[in-house]
Write a protein that holds these residues in place. Structure first.
Motif, PDB file in Angstrom:
ATOM      1  N   SER A  15      -0.348  -8.353  -1.649  1.00 55.23           N
ATOM      2  CA  SER A  15      -0.122  -8.513  -3.091  1.00 55.23           C
ATOM      3  C   SER A  15       1.367  -8.656  -3.410  1.00 55.23           C
ATOM      4  O   SER A  15       1.756  -9.458  -4.264  1.00 55.23           O
ATOM      5  N   GLU A  16       2.222  -7.888  -2.707  1.00 54.60           N
ATOM      6  CA  GLU A  16       3.658  -8.016  -2.932  1.00 54.60           C
ATOM      7  C   GLU A  16       4.155  -9.383  -2.505  1.00 54.60           C
ATOM      8  O   GLU A  16       5.087  -9.942  -3.105  1.00 54.60           O
ATOM      9  N   SER A  45      -1.146  -6.819 -10.183  1.00 54.46           N
ATOM     10  CA  SER A  45      -0.975  -5.815 -11.235  1.00 54.46           C
ATOM     11  C   SER A  45       0.504  -5.579 -11.508  1.00 54.46           C
ATOM     12  O   SER A  45       1.364  -5.917 -10.683  1.00 54.46           O
ATOM     13  N   GLN A  46       0.806  -5.014 -12.661  1.00 51.23           N
ATOM     14  CA  GLN A  46       2.200  -4.726 -12.990  1.00 51.23           C
ATOM     15  C   GLN A  46       2.833  -3.700 -12.032  1.00 51.23           C
ATOM     16  O   GLN A  46       3.995  -3.856 -11.652  1.00 51.23           O
ATOM     17  N   ARG A  51       6.499  -2.273  -7.225  1.00 50.41           N
ATOM     18  CA  ARG A  51       6.559  -1.948  -5.788  1.00 50.41           C
ATOM     19  C   ARG A  51       7.317  -3.034  -5.020  1.00 50.41           C
ATOM     20  O   ARG A  51       8.071  -2.739  -4.083  1.00 50.41           O
ATOM     21  N   PHE A  52       7.111  -4.283  -5.410  1.00 50.24           N
ATOM     22  CA  PHE A  52       7.840  -5.392  -4.785  1.00 50.24           C
ATOM     23  C   PHE A  52       9.341  -5.211  -4.970  1.00 50.24           C
ATOM     24  O   PHE A  52      10.122  -5.372  -4.021  1.00 50.24           O
ATOM     25  N   CYS A  53       9.764  -4.866  -6.177  1.00 50.21           N
ATOM     26  CA  CYS A  53      11.200  -4.665  -6.455  1.00 50.21           C
ATOM     27  C   CYS A  53      11.761  -3.541  -5.594  1.00 50.21           C
ATOM     28  O   CYS A  53      12.873  -3.654  -5.054  1.00 50.21           O
ATOM     29  N   SER A  59      15.970  -0.427  -7.899  1.00 47.21           N
ATOM     30  CA  SER A  59      15.416   0.748  -8.574  1.00 47.21           C
ATOM     31  C   SER A  59      14.222   0.402  -9.449  1.00 47.21           C
ATOM     32  O   SER A  59      13.390   1.250  -9.751  1.00 47.21           O
ATOM     33  N   GLY A  60      14.130  -0.850  -9.854  1.00 50.75           N
ATOM     34  CA  GLY A  60      13.029  -1.296 -10.700  1.00 50.75           C
ATOM     35  C   GLY A  60      13.166  -2.762 -11.023  1.00 50.75           C
ATOM     36  O   GLY A  60      13.995  -3.469 -10.439  1.00 50.75           O
TER      37      GLY A  60
END
Length: 281
Positions: A15-16, A45-46, A51-53, A59-60
């Motif tokens: 997914s990432e 999903s958001q 999680r990808f970041c 940090s986000g």
């Protein structure tokens, strides 16, 4: 940031990876889109976007967007497609120029300036410089010799492994070696570097940060490019190596200062005598 995504994409979850592929395909859109739109376009999903970041040590999302934007504002387009047989001469030139420019900017931004300062200091005060390079890196070694000997430092380039292997054992403290290798895993080069260090010489490496050579040098200047040396001749890496040599040579010239001026002027006069008169360029 785009280079980093390409480097880690195979380690991401399924997914990432969808998010990564979206960023590579439409970086400008992602840099300006809200999280809901990014998730919708990537079909994830958001929380997956977040999680990808974090997989990229951000940090986000906002931190990721900031870093992505900084990568894009250089004005150099990201070339994520290989050249193909259908490319026109215009497309071929554009892709190769843009690839070289983007890699040069990346290496410039990631260059360890502290290591660079140390390398310049060593080369400006050494008794002699030996530059080692094999195969494609041999051309870089010869270019380095052509630059450094003009600065009043005895310099020799060895492109044959037997030659730098023998020479390594004859080095002593106060001598310096510049070892150039794209892969940094050539056995002959690694052995010669070990011998040189045992002899007390300072070894400056120009190679990939994760290579065995990087771990064996006193000082290392990293040239991390997205080329597979087992598949292609390392064109981009060679250009990055040449620019690093230029930086070192100019740094040494500045360190050695006014004492070089008379020597360089004399050399320039000698060269002028070998040129056709009446042509200034």
């Amino acid at each position: 940031m785009l280079e980093r995504i390409k480097t880690v994409i195979d380690t991401l979850s399924k997914s990432e990876r969808k998010v990564a592929e979206l960023v590579l395909a439409q970086p400008n859109l992602v840099a300006n889109a809200p999280i809901a739109q990014i998730a919708d376009l990537a079909d994830v999903s958001q929380p997956t976007v977040i999680r990808f970041c974090r997989s990229l040590n951000c940090s986000g999302l906002q931190d990721f967007k900031l870093r992505l934007t900084r990568s894009l504002v250089s004005g150099v387009p990201y070339v994520h497609s290989m050249v193909s047989a259908d490319d026109s001469a215009h497309d071929l030139a554009k892709k190769l120029f843009d690839n070289n420019i983007s890699h040069l900017l990346r290496c410039r931004n990631e260059l360890d300036t502290e290591a660079l300062e140390r390398a310049i200091k060593v080369l400006a005060n050494t008794h002699k410089i030996e530059v080692w390079g094999q195969g494609q890196s041999g051309a870089v070694a010869i270019d380095a010799q052509n630059k450094f000997f003009r600065l009043g430092v005895p310099t020799v380039a060895y492109t044959d492994p037997h030659m730098h292997g023998m020479s390594a054992s004859m080095l002593k403290p106060g001598d310096a070696v510049v070892a150039v290798s794209n892969s940094g895993r050539t056995l002959d080069m690694l052995r010669s570097v070990e011998i040189a260090r045992d002899a007390g010489a300072d070894v400056i490496g120009i190679t990939h940060s994760k290579s065995p050579l990087a771990k064996r040098c006193n000082i290392c200047l990293f040239a991390d490019t997205m080329e597979d040396p087992d598949l292609y001749t390392p064109m981009i890496t060679r250009i990055v190596h040449l620019v690093i040599i230029d930086v070192l040579a100019v740094g040494v010239a500045l360190k050695r200062g006014p004492e070089l001026i008379d020597q360089l002027e004399k050399m320039k006069r000698n060269l002028k005598e070998k040129r056709v008169r009446g042509h200034d360029n």
